[in-house]
Design a protein around this motif. Structure first.
Motif, PDB file in Angstrom:
ATOM      1  N   ILE A  76       0.838  -1.203   0.000  1.00  0.00           N
ATOM      2  CA  ILE A  76       0.000   0.000   0.000  1.00  0.00           C
ATOM      3  C   ILE A  76       0.873   1.251   0.000  1.00  0.00           C
ATOM      4  CG2 ILE A  76      -1.562   1.381   1.448  1.00  0.00           C
ATOM      5  CD1 ILE A  76      -2.909  -1.330   2.214  1.00  0.00           C
ATOM      6  N   LEU A  77       1.903   1.254   0.826  1.00  0.00           N
ATOM      7  CA  LEU A  77       2.787   2.414   0.908  1.00  0.00           C
ATOM      8  C   LEU A  77       3.521   2.653  -0.409  1.00  0.00           C
ATOM      9  CD1 LEU A  77       4.160   1.825   4.499  1.00  0.00           C
ATOM     10  CD2 LEU A  77       2.605   3.652   3.768  1.00  0.00           C
ATOM     11  N   LEU A  78       3.838   1.583  -1.124  1.00  0.00           N
ATOM     12  CA  LEU A  78       4.525   1.724  -2.401  1.00  0.00           C
ATOM     13  C   LEU A  78       3.580   2.059  -3.545  1.00  0.00           C
ATOM     14  CD1 LEU A  78       7.115  -1.179  -2.130  1.00  0.00           C
ATOM     15  CD2 LEU A  78       7.478   1.276  -1.728  1.00  0.00           C
ATOM     16  N   HIS A  79       2.274   1.995  -3.308  1.00  0.00           N
ATOM     17  CA  HIS A  79       1.276   2.320  -4.329  1.00  0.00           C
ATOM     18  C   HIS A  79       0.830   3.783  -4.253  1.00  0.00           C
ATOM     19  CE1 HIS A  79       1.022  -1.895  -5.375  1.00  0.00           C
ATOM     20  NE2 HIS A  79       0.262  -1.559  -6.386  1.00  0.00           N
ATOM     21  N   ASP A  80       1.647   4.615  -3.638  1.00  0.00           N
ATOM     22  CA  ASP A  80       1.454   6.060  -3.676  1.00  0.00           C
ATOM     23  C   ASP A  80       0.222   6.545  -2.914  1.00  0.00           C
ATOM     24  OD1 ASP A  80       2.650   8.452  -4.357  1.00  0.00           O
ATOM     25  OD2 ASP A  80       1.504   8.673  -6.204  1.00  0.00           O
ATOM     26  N   VAL A  81      -0.123   5.870  -1.834  1.00  0.00           N
ATOM     27  CA  VAL A  81      -1.174   6.382  -0.953  1.00  0.00           C
ATOM     28  C   VAL A  81      -0.581   7.573  -0.193  1.00  0.00           C
ATOM     29  CG1 VAL A  81      -2.617   5.869   1.043  1.00  0.00           C
ATOM     30  CG2 VAL A  81      -2.338   4.170  -0.756  1.00  0.00           C
ATOM     31  N   LYS A  82      -1.271   8.680  -0.204  1.00  0.00           N
ATOM     32  CA  LYS A  82      -0.745   9.918   0.395  1.00  0.00           C
ATOM     33  C   LYS A  82      -1.229  10.164   1.816  1.00  0.00           C
ATOM     34  CE  LYS A  82       1.274  11.355  -3.387  1.00  0.00           C
ATOM     35  NZ  LYS A  82       2.658  11.021  -3.547  1.00  0.00           N
ATOM     36  N   ASP A  83      -2.326   9.529   2.200  1.00  0.00           N
ATOM     37  CA  ASP A  83      -2.957   9.823   3.480  1.00  0.00           C
ATOM     38  C   ASP A  83      -3.502   8.522   4.074  1.00  0.00           C
ATOM     39  OD1 ASP A  83      -4.217  11.520   5.519  1.00  0.00           O
ATOM     40  OD2 ASP A  83      -6.095  11.029   4.504  1.00  0.00           O
ATOM     41  N   ILE A  84      -3.025   8.163   5.272  1.00  0.00           N
ATOM     42  CA  ILE A  84      -3.544   6.977   5.954  1.00  0.00           C
ATOM     43  C   ILE A  84      -4.013   7.397   7.337  1.00  0.00           C
ATOM     44  CG2 ILE A  84      -3.049   4.667   6.851  1.00  0.00           C
ATOM     45  CD1 ILE A  84      -0.988   4.337   4.636  1.00  0.00           C
ATOM     46  N   ARG A  85      -5.245   7.002   7.645  1.00  0.00           N
ATOM     47  CA  ARG A  85      -5.856   7.296   8.944  1.00  0.00           C
ATOM     48  C   ARG A  85      -6.151   5.978   9.642  1.00  0.00           C
ATOM     49  NH1 ARG A  85      -8.201  12.536   9.251  1.00  0.00           N
ATOM     50  NH2 ARG A  85      -7.414  13.768   7.505  1.00  0.00           N
ATOM     51  N   VAL A  86      -5.560   5.820  10.819  1.00  0.00           N
ATOM     52  CA  VAL A  86      -5.720   4.591  11.588  1.00  0.00           C
ATOM     53  C   VAL A  86      -6.617   4.888  12.790  1.00  0.00           C
ATOM     54  CG1 VAL A  86      -4.520   2.766  12.857  1.00  0.00           C
ATOM     55  CG2 VAL A  86      -3.415   3.819  10.865  1.00  0.00           C
ATOM     56  N   SER A  87      -7.656   4.100  12.946  1.00  0.00           N
ATOM     57  CA  SER A  87      -8.597   4.292  14.058  1.00  0.00           C
ATOM     58  C   SER A  87      -8.082   3.600  15.308  1.00  0.00           C
ATOM     59  CB  SER A  87      -9.971   3.722  13.688  1.00  0.00           C
ATOM     60  OG  SER A  87     -10.516   4.443  12.609  1.00  0.00           O
ATOM     61  N   ILE A  88      -7.874   4.399  16.343  1.00  0.00           N
ATOM     62  CA  ILE A  88      -7.504   3.884  17.666  1.00  0.00           C
ATOM     63  C   ILE A  88      -8.354   4.659  18.668  1.00  0.00           C
ATOM     64  CG2 ILE A  88      -5.689   3.542  19.382  1.00  0.00           C
ATOM     65  CD1 ILE A  88      -3.635   3.539  17.134  1.00  0.00           C
ATOM     66  N   ASP A  89      -9.237   3.977  19.352  1.00  0.00           N
ATOM     67  CA  ASP A  89     -10.199   4.646  20.230  1.00  0.00           C
ATOM     68  C   ASP A  89      -9.741   4.702  21.678  1.00  0.00           C
ATOM     69  OD1 ASP A  89     -12.071   5.359  18.282  1.00  0.00           O
ATOM     70  OD2 ASP A  89     -12.834   3.320  18.244  1.00  0.00           O
ATOM     71  N   LEU A 107       0.061  10.695   8.055  1.00  0.00           N
ATOM     72  CA  LEU A 107      -0.434   9.690   8.993  1.00  0.00           C
ATOM     73  C   LEU A 107      -1.265  10.377  10.065  1.00  0.00           C
ATOM     74  CD1 LEU A 107      -0.490   6.851  10.289  1.00  0.00           C
ATOM     75  CD2 LEU A 107       1.754   7.394  11.292  1.00  0.00           C
ATOM     76  N   THR A 108      -2.475   9.878  10.267  1.00  0.00           N
ATOM     77  CA  THR A 108      -3.373  10.440  11.271  1.00  0.00           C
ATOM     78  C   THR A 108      -3.935   9.302  12.113  1.00  0.00           C
ATOM     79  OG1 THR A 108      -4.014  12.226   9.773  1.00  0.00           O
ATOM     80  CG2 THR A 108      -5.461  11.823  11.654  1.00  0.00           C
ATOM     81  N   ILE A 109      -4.006   9.521  13.414  1.00  0.00           N
ATOM     82  CA  ILE A 109      -4.717   8.603  14.305  1.00  0.00           C
ATOM     83  C   ILE A 109      -6.093   9.202  14.541  1.00  0.00           C
ATOM     84  CG2 ILE A 109      -4.827   7.608  16.623  1.00  0.00           C
ATOM     85  CD1 ILE A 109      -1.762   7.515  16.599  1.00  0.00           C
ATOM     86  N   ASN A 110      -7.125   8.432  14.213  1.00  0.00           N
ATOM     87  CA  ASN A 110      -8.510   8.850  14.432  1.00  0.00           C
ATOM     88  C   ASN A 110      -8.997   8.314  15.772  1.00  0.00           C
ATOM     89  OD1 ASN A 110      -8.860  10.163  11.970  1.00  0.00           O
ATOM     90  ND2 ASN A 110      -9.636   8.352  10.962  1.00  0.00           N
ATOM     91  N   VAL A 111      -9.536   9.183  16.597  1.00  0.00           N
ATOM     92  CA  VAL A 111     -10.085   8.802  17.893  1.00  0.00           C
ATOM     93  C   VAL A 111     -11.526   9.292  17.967  1.00  0.00           C
ATOM     94  CG1 VAL A 111      -9.858   9.043  20.408  1.00  0.00           C
ATOM     95  CG2 VAL A 111      -7.810   9.079  18.971  1.00  0.00           C
ATOM     96  N   VAL A 112     -12.435   8.416  18.340  1.00  0.00           N
ATOM     97  CA  VAL A 112     -13.818   8.824  18.563  1.00  0.00           C
ATOM     98  C   VAL A 112     -13.944   9.279  20.013  1.00  0.00           C
ATOM     99  CG1 VAL A 112     -16.228   8.091  18.616  1.00  0.00           C
ATOM    100  CG2 VAL A 112     -14.713   7.256  16.813  1.00  0.00           C
TER     101      VAL A 112
END
Length: 130
Positions: free
Chosen positions: A42-55, A93-98
């Protein structure tokens, strides 16, 4: 790409390519349950923005998302941070928190987790539905 979990699709890399080949920016919202080989691809496929959900911290997150979920998601965050340390064009890289009663007292800790991994943090509000 968001979901459910978009990385469970067998064609997730093809979809990323479809987006980037058309000159669009590829982004991914994920629960972070990505095996290392797929994440690297995924990282080598030119994804510019990844958001990982950690609550929240481990105990809170695992109550919400299941035992072991925190460590799995945090490992994905660590891998992205490591990737970013070796490239000029970093993935955002963003961590998403609800935000909810269970997580409101852990805001400072979650900010520290994000900063410690070179990530942004995003707080969303719990929306009741159904």
């Amino acid at each position: 790409m968001t979901g459910g979990e978009p990385t469970v699709r067998d064609d997730s890399l093809d979809l990323i390519d479809l987006v980037t080949e058309r000159g669009l920016v590829a982004g991914l919202n994920t629960n972070g349950f990505i095996d290392e080989a797929l994440l690297h691809a995924i990282l080598l496929h030119d994804v510019k923005d990844i958001r990982v959900s950690i609550d929240g911290p481990e105990a809170i997150n695992d109550l919400i998302r299941g035992r072991g979920a925190y460590q799995r998601a945090l490992e994905t965050v660590r891998c992205i941070a490591e990737f970013n340390s070796g490239v000029q064009e970093r993935v955002d890289l963003t961590i998403n928190v609800v935000l909810m009663n269970a997580t409101k007292d852990a805001v400072g800790e979650m900010i520290g987790t994000a900063v410690g991994h070179g990530a942004r943090i995003s707080f969303g509000l719990l929306r009741l539905s159904g």
